[in-house]
Design a protein around this motif. Sequence first.
Motif, short mmCIF file in Angstrom:
data_model
loop_
_atom_site.label_atom_id
_atom_site.label_comp_id
_atom_site.label_asym_id
_atom_site.label_seq_id
_atom_site.Cartn_x
_atom_site.Cartn_y
_atom_site.Cartn_z
N ALA A 1 62.47 24.77 45.71
CA ALA A 1 61.16 24.11 45.75
C ALA A 1 60.93 23.30 44.48
O ALA A 1 60.55 22.12 44.54
N VAL A 2 61.15 23.90 43.33
CA VAL A 2 60.91 23.21 42.07
C VAL A 2 61.88 22.04 41.90
O VAL A 2 61.49 20.93 41.49
N THR A 3 63.15 22.25 42.23
CA THR A 3 64.16 21.22 42.03
C THR A 3 63.96 20.04 42.97
O THR A 3 64.05 18.87 42.56
N ASN A 4 63.66 20.31 44.23
CA ASN A 4 63.44 19.23 45.19
C ASN A 4 62.20 18.42 44.83
O ASN A 4 62.22 17.18 44.89
N LEU A 5 61.13 19.10 44.44
CA LEU A 5 59.92 18.37 44.03
C LEU A 5 60.17 17.57 42.76
O LEU A 5 59.59 16.49 42.58
N GLY A 6 61.02 18.07 41.86
CA GLY A 6 61.36 17.31 40.67
C GLY A 6 62.08 16.02 41.00
O GLY A 6 61.80 14.96 40.42
N ALA A 7 63.03 16.08 41.95
CA ALA A 7 63.74 14.86 42.36
C ALA A 7 62.78 13.87 43.02
O ALA A 7 62.84 12.66 42.75
N PHE A 8 61.89 14.37 43.87
CA PHE A 8 60.93 13.48 44.50
C PHE A 8 59.93 12.92 43.50
O PHE A 8 59.40 11.82 43.68
N ALA A 9 59.64 13.68 42.44
CA ALA A 9 58.73 13.17 41.41
C ALA A 9 59.29 11.91 40.76
O ALA A 9 58.54 10.97 40.46
N VAL A 10 60.60 11.89 40.53
CA VAL A 10 61.22 10.68 39.97
C VAL A 10 61.10 9.53 40.96
O VAL A 10 60.82 8.38 40.58
N VAL A 11 61.31 9.81 42.24
CA VAL A 11 61.16 8.78 43.27
C VAL A 11 59.73 8.23 43.27
O VAL A 11 59.51 7.02 43.40
N CYS A 12 58.75 9.12 43.15
CA CYS A 12 57.35 8.70 43.12
C CYS A 12 57.03 7.92 41.85
O CYS A 12 56.18 7.02 41.86
N ALA A 13 57.69 8.25 40.76
CA ALA A 13 57.44 7.56 39.50
C ALA A 13 57.97 6.13 39.51
O ALA A 13 57.51 5.29 38.73
N LEU A 14 58.94 5.85 40.38
CA LEU A 14 59.55 4.52 40.47
C LEU A 14 59.36 3.98 41.88
O LEU A 14 60.29 3.96 42.69
N PRO A 15 58.16 3.54 42.22
CA PRO A 15 57.87 3.16 43.61
C PRO A 15 58.67 1.96 44.11
O PRO A 15 58.84 1.80 45.32
N ARG A 16 59.17 1.13 43.23
CA ARG A 16 59.92 -0.05 43.67
C ARG A 16 61.41 0.23 43.83
O ARG A 16 62.15 -0.64 44.31
N ALA A 17 61.87 1.37 43.42
CA ALA A 17 63.29 1.72 43.52
C ALA A 17 63.52 2.47 44.82
O ALA A 17 63.34 3.68 44.90
N ALA A 18 63.94 1.75 45.85
CA ALA A 18 64.10 2.34 47.18
C ALA A 18 65.53 2.77 47.46
O ALA A 18 65.75 3.69 48.26
N THR A 19 66.50 2.13 46.82
CA THR A 19 67.90 2.42 47.10
C THR A 19 68.59 2.92 45.83
O THR A 19 68.05 2.82 44.72
N ILE A 20 69.79 3.43 46.02
CA ILE A 20 70.56 3.94 44.89
C ILE A 20 70.81 2.84 43.86
O ILE A 20 70.72 3.07 42.64
N VAL A 21 71.10 1.63 44.32
CA VAL A 21 71.41 0.52 43.42
C VAL A 21 70.21 0.19 42.53
O VAL A 21 70.38 -0.26 41.39
N ASP A 22 69.00 0.42 43.04
CA ASP A 22 67.80 0.09 42.27
C ASP A 22 67.64 0.95 41.02
O ASP A 22 66.79 0.64 40.17
#
Length: 469
Positions: free
Chosen positions: A330-351
């Motif tokens: 739970a903590v690890t998955n939410l941490g990964a998604f937190a980074v995704v939420c912090a970078l809203p314009r980065a949709a793909t791995i290349v971004d």
Amino acid sequence: MTQELTFLLPELFLAGAAVFGLLLGSYLPRQWQWLVRALAAAACAGGLAATVANWSRPGMTVFEGTYSIDVATNAVRAMVLVSVLLVLGLAAADIRGDRREAEFVVLLLLGALGAVLLAGANDLLLLAAAYLLASVPLYALTAFAKDSPGTEASMKYYLMGALVGVTMLFGLMTLFGVARSTAYPQLSESLPSAAGGAVAVGALLLLAGPLFKAGAVPMHFWVPDVTEGSRPPVAALITTIPKIGAVVAIYRFVSAALAPTALDWGLLIAVLAALTMTLGNLAAFFQDNVRRLLAYSTISQVGYLLMAVAAAGSAPLALPSLLLYLAAYAVTNLGAFAVVCALPRAATIVDYRGLLRRHPWLALSLVVCLLGLVGTPPTGVFAGKLTVFTAAFDAGFGWLVVLAIVNTVASLFYYLRWIAPTTRSEPGTFEQVNRWPAVTAYIAAPVSLAIGPLAGLILTAFEGNLILS
């Protein structure tokens, strides 16, 4: 009745905050809607305090034995409440100032309450009600942004959830018909002497509901579409909180109601675990969209979690290992998604090219969480996998442990595909970094690391038996 309510303070805090938050949000102007978030955070803090205060209390059932309060329920309470706090943090940038901010928080609290009730349900009727409570608010949250991807994802989620819900009710009626009861203790007494075919059909249909909420094969089809189509904070919520309650619900139903029957339910769950982890990992290999990659990652994680369910009743470590793994995941998955939420314009791995150069702490948090999801020492998921594999091996599923190890090694490939661009020297374009999700990532990553060294203490706290009556 009043005394029993005092044993349900965490659930009452969630329900009360949802009701009062809905009323409060109806009258507050938009700039004061944050008070509803503060109310939700206070309710979670109060629920955590009540859970810790009553942790050492002997297990019991309340309301005519329909709801169990034991180590599994207390652990799920703590995990769900902490997860809600993290979701509030990573969603702050998305919902702050929104005219429906209060609605988001209320739906989040109701979905979290449903997950807790799933874990403690000791009766089929309560299990069905908890399934609905854990599902309906999330259908609305999936389409919260009112855009085309979210609306499409919500429709897929709702239609499949409704179909599975009806299937689950057919299973409930079948089991009630052969056992003349919906309570787990009575089911464990009546089902062994009932017709084996009817028991098998009824149990499989009933398990469709929790398996759907967990995102396990064959009820996994919605996970990637909903994770990609919904807003990132909602995707983080849906791939974490419902799974906690659903996996424990499967464990409780299998070990309490189905274990005495002649059918080999452990083998069935082991096969589902093998299919789930393998399909999730294979599908993740080819994903470039980071949210779809995390979606298939969560499917594979459910496969590892189901290994502990397969070992239920055959290995003393099964329940503690399951709870440890759930907490770390739970903590690890939410941490990964937190980074995704912090970078809203980065949709793909290349971004994510050059993230380490531009935002080193955010990149480090992402690396810790992604390697944590693999199960790299000394993270919490590593400790969880190690104990779950041990429990499965002790239960006689050596072949499943070998397959899980192969899947774990293979999963490193697609996580490294994401990590590699972040370490490149060329500068990336990160015009916008949302502060609150970034802070959430900075909190989740060290907690994920700390769970590993503290695994022994946590396992000791999670020791105990399920209470049936």
